[in-house]
Design a protein around this motif. Structure first.
Motif, short mmCIF file in Angstrom:
data_model
loop_
_atom_site.label_atom_id
_atom_site.label_comp_id
_atom_site.label_asym_id
_atom_site.label_seq_id
_atom_site.Cartn_x
_atom_site.Cartn_y
_atom_site.Cartn_z
N PHE A 3 0.82 -1.21 0.00
CA PHE A 3 0.00 0.00 0.00
C PHE A 3 0.86 1.26 0.00
CE2 PHE A 3 -3.04 -3.08 1.88
CZ PHE A 3 -4.02 -2.96 0.91
N ASP A 4 2.06 1.17 0.52
CA ASP A 4 2.95 2.33 0.55
C ASP A 4 3.38 2.78 -0.84
OD1 ASP A 4 4.37 -0.20 0.63
OD2 ASP A 4 6.23 0.96 0.84
N LEU A 5 3.30 1.88 -1.82
CA LEU A 5 3.68 2.23 -3.19
C LEU A 5 2.51 2.71 -4.04
CD1 LEU A 5 6.13 -0.72 -4.01
CD2 LEU A 5 6.70 1.61 -3.27
N ILE A 6 1.30 2.44 -3.58
CA ILE A 6 0.11 2.83 -4.34
C ILE A 6 -0.20 4.29 -4.03
CG2 ILE A 6 -2.33 2.39 -4.74
CD1 ILE A 6 -1.76 -0.54 -3.88
N GLN A 7 0.01 5.16 -5.01
CA GLN A 7 -0.16 6.59 -4.80
C GLN A 7 -1.59 7.07 -4.97
OE1 GLN A 7 2.74 8.66 -7.15
NE2 GLN A 7 4.44 7.62 -6.16
N ARG A 8 -2.39 6.33 -5.74
CA ARG A 8 -3.79 6.69 -5.92
C ARG A 8 -4.55 5.45 -6.33
NH1 ARG A 8 -6.03 7.72 -10.87
NH2 ARG A 8 -4.73 7.30 -12.66
N THR A 9 -5.86 5.50 -6.18
CA THR A 9 -6.71 4.39 -6.62
C THR A 9 -7.19 4.73 -8.03
OG1 THR A 9 -7.40 4.00 -4.35
CG2 THR A 9 -8.76 3.03 -6.09
N PRO A 10 -6.66 4.01 -9.03
CA PRO A 10 -7.02 4.35 -10.41
C PRO A 10 -8.36 3.76 -10.81
CG PRO A 10 -5.53 2.50 -10.40
CD PRO A 10 -5.69 2.93 -8.96
N SER A 11 -8.93 4.32 -11.85
CA SER A 11 -10.09 3.69 -12.48
C SER A 11 -9.60 2.40 -13.10
CB SER A 11 -10.67 4.60 -13.56
OG SER A 11 -11.58 3.86 -14.36
N THR A 12 -10.35 1.33 -12.92
CA THR A 12 -9.94 0.05 -13.50
C THR A 12 -10.72 -0.27 -14.78
OG1 THR A 12 -11.49 -1.14 -12.08
CG2 THR A 12 -9.22 -0.88 -11.26
N LEU A 13 -11.44 0.68 -15.30
CA LEU A 13 -12.24 0.45 -16.50
C LEU A 13 -11.37 -0.06 -17.66
CD1 LEU A 13 -14.88 0.54 -18.09
CD2 LEU A 13 -14.45 2.98 -18.52
N ALA A 14 -10.27 0.62 -17.94
CA ALA A 14 -9.42 0.20 -19.06
C ALA A 14 -8.81 -1.18 -18.80
CB ALA A 14 -8.32 1.24 -19.32
N ALA A 15 -8.42 -1.45 -17.56
CA ALA A 15 -7.87 -2.77 -17.23
C ALA A 15 -8.92 -3.86 -17.43
CB ALA A 15 -7.35 -2.78 -15.79
N HIS A 16 -10.15 -3.58 -17.02
CA HIS A 16 -11.22 -4.56 -17.23
C HIS A 16 -11.54 -4.73 -18.72
CE1 HIS A 16 -11.93 -4.21 -12.87
NE2 HIS A 16 -12.34 -5.45 -13.02
N ARG A 17 -11.46 -3.64 -19.49
CA ARG A 17 -11.64 -3.76 -20.93
C ARG A 17 -10.56 -4.66 -21.52
NH1 ARG A 17 -10.40 1.09 -23.35
NH2 ARG A 17 -10.95 0.14 -25.33
N LEU A 18 -9.31 -4.47 -21.07
CA LEU A 18 -8.20 -5.27 -21.59
C LEU A 18 -8.39 -6.75 -21.23
CD1 LEU A 18 -5.47 -5.18 -23.08
CD2 LEU A 18 -4.39 -4.89 -20.83
N ILE A 19 -8.80 -7.03 -20.02
CA ILE A 19 -9.06 -8.41 -19.61
C ILE A 19 -10.18 -9.01 -20.46
CG2 ILE A 19 -9.93 -9.88 -17.73
CD1 ILE A 19 -8.47 -7.84 -15.81
N ARG A 20 -11.22 -8.24 -20.69
CA ARG A 20 -12.33 -8.71 -21.52
C ARG A 20 -11.86 -9.01 -22.94
NH1 ARG A 20 -16.99 -7.62 -24.32
NH2 ARG A 20 -18.87 -8.36 -23.30
N TRP A 21 -11.02 -8.13 -23.48
CA TRP A 21 -10.46 -8.32 -24.82
C TRP A 21 -9.63 -9.61 -24.86
CZ3 TRP A 21 -5.11 -7.80 -26.10
CH2 TRP A 21 -4.84 -7.82 -27.48
N ALA A 22 -8.77 -9.80 -23.88
CA ALA A 22 -7.95 -11.02 -23.83
C ALA A 22 -8.85 -12.25 -23.68
CB ALA A 22 -6.96 -10.94 -22.67
N GLY A 23 -9.95 -12.10 -22.96
CA GLY A 23 -10.90 -13.20 -22.82
C GLY A 23 -11.55 -13.56 -24.14
N GLN A 24 -11.82 -12.56 -24.95
CA GLN A 24 -12.40 -12.82 -26.27
C GLN A 24 -11.41 -13.58 -27.15
OE1 GLN A 24 -13.51 -8.83 -27.33
NE2 GLN A 24 -15.58 -9.07 -26.51
N LEU A 25 -10.13 -13.33 -26.96
CA LEU A 25 -9.11 -14.05 -27.73
C LEU A 25 -9.08 -15.52 -27.35
CD1 LEU A 25 -6.13 -11.52 -27.60
CD2 LEU A 25 -7.78 -11.86 -29.46
N SER A 26 -9.53 -15.83 -26.12
CA SER A 26 -9.53 -17.22 -25.67
C SER A 26 -10.94 -17.80 -25.63
CB SER A 26 -8.85 -17.33 -24.30
OG SER A 26 -9.55 -16.58 -23.33
N ASP A 27 -11.86 -17.18 -26.35
CA ASP A 27 -13.23 -17.67 -26.43
C ASP A 27 -13.25 -19.08 -27.03
OD1 ASP A 27 -16.23 -17.19 -26.47
OD2 ASP A 27 -15.85 -17.61 -28.60
N PRO A 28 -13.99 -20.03 -26.42
CA PRO A 28 -14.00 -21.42 -26.91
C PRO A 28 -14.39 -21.55 -28.38
CG PRO A 28 -15.02 -21.31 -24.76
CD PRO A 28 -14.75 -19.88 -25.19
#
Length: 159
Positions: A3-28
């Motif tokens: 926690f000492d290194l985390i300077q702010r709580t970022p929006s995770t929208l882009a990270a969740h978009r990226l995870i969703r995109w990677a998930g689509q690449l592994s769609d069955p």
């Protein structure tokens, strides 16, 4: 967690978009047409991406809302960095992630982790063993009051 290194709580929208995109690449359905090696790499990259994002945020204090940080995370996970950067520069997946977030909130998700059991119970955060034993009994029909499942929206929140 550093926690000492985390300077702010970022929006995770882009990270969740990226995870969703990677998930689509592994769609069955997509992977059914892929070579077995390609399928294995896609599935591994999705798992690795989540690990990399957690590592970068919770252990290194990196800003996981930053596009360059996210593209580097994708590359570290074994994904194509140019494709990831192009995806992040687009608005693709934004509305879908926001809709998934709204649906989770409507289902009673207020913490991480949150467990939704049999669409009847919502258990936010860590819960004592006794609560889980009661839920298991009720879901299996072994406890009084065990009834038909309802939707997650009408699920009972446990504390």
């Amino acid at each position: 967690v550093r926690f000492d290194l985390i300077q702010r709580t970022p929006s995770t929208l882009a990270a969740h978009r990226l995870i969703r995109w990677a998930g689509q690449l592994s769609d069955p359905e997509r992977l059914a047409e892929a070579a077995p090696e390609e399928a294995a790499i896609a599935i591994e990259a999705l798992d690795r991406l989540v690990d990399v994002l957690f590592e970068r945020y919770f252990r290194l204090g990196r800003d996981i809302s930053d596009r360059a940080e996210l593209a580097a995370s994708a590359e570290e996970a074994g994904l194509n960095v140019e494709a990831a950067a192009a995806f992040l520069a687009s608005g693709e997946g934004r509305e879908e992630v926001l809709a998934e977030d709204r649906a989770a909130k409507e289902a009673g998700v207020t913490a991480a982790p949150t467990f939704i059991v049999d669409n009847r119970y919502v258990a936010p955060g860590a819960q004592p063993t006794e609560l889980w034993l009661t839920v298991i009994d009720e879901v299996s029909g072994a406890a009084p009051g065990a009834g038909e499942p309802t939707s997650s929206v009408g699920a009972k929140t446990l504390h």
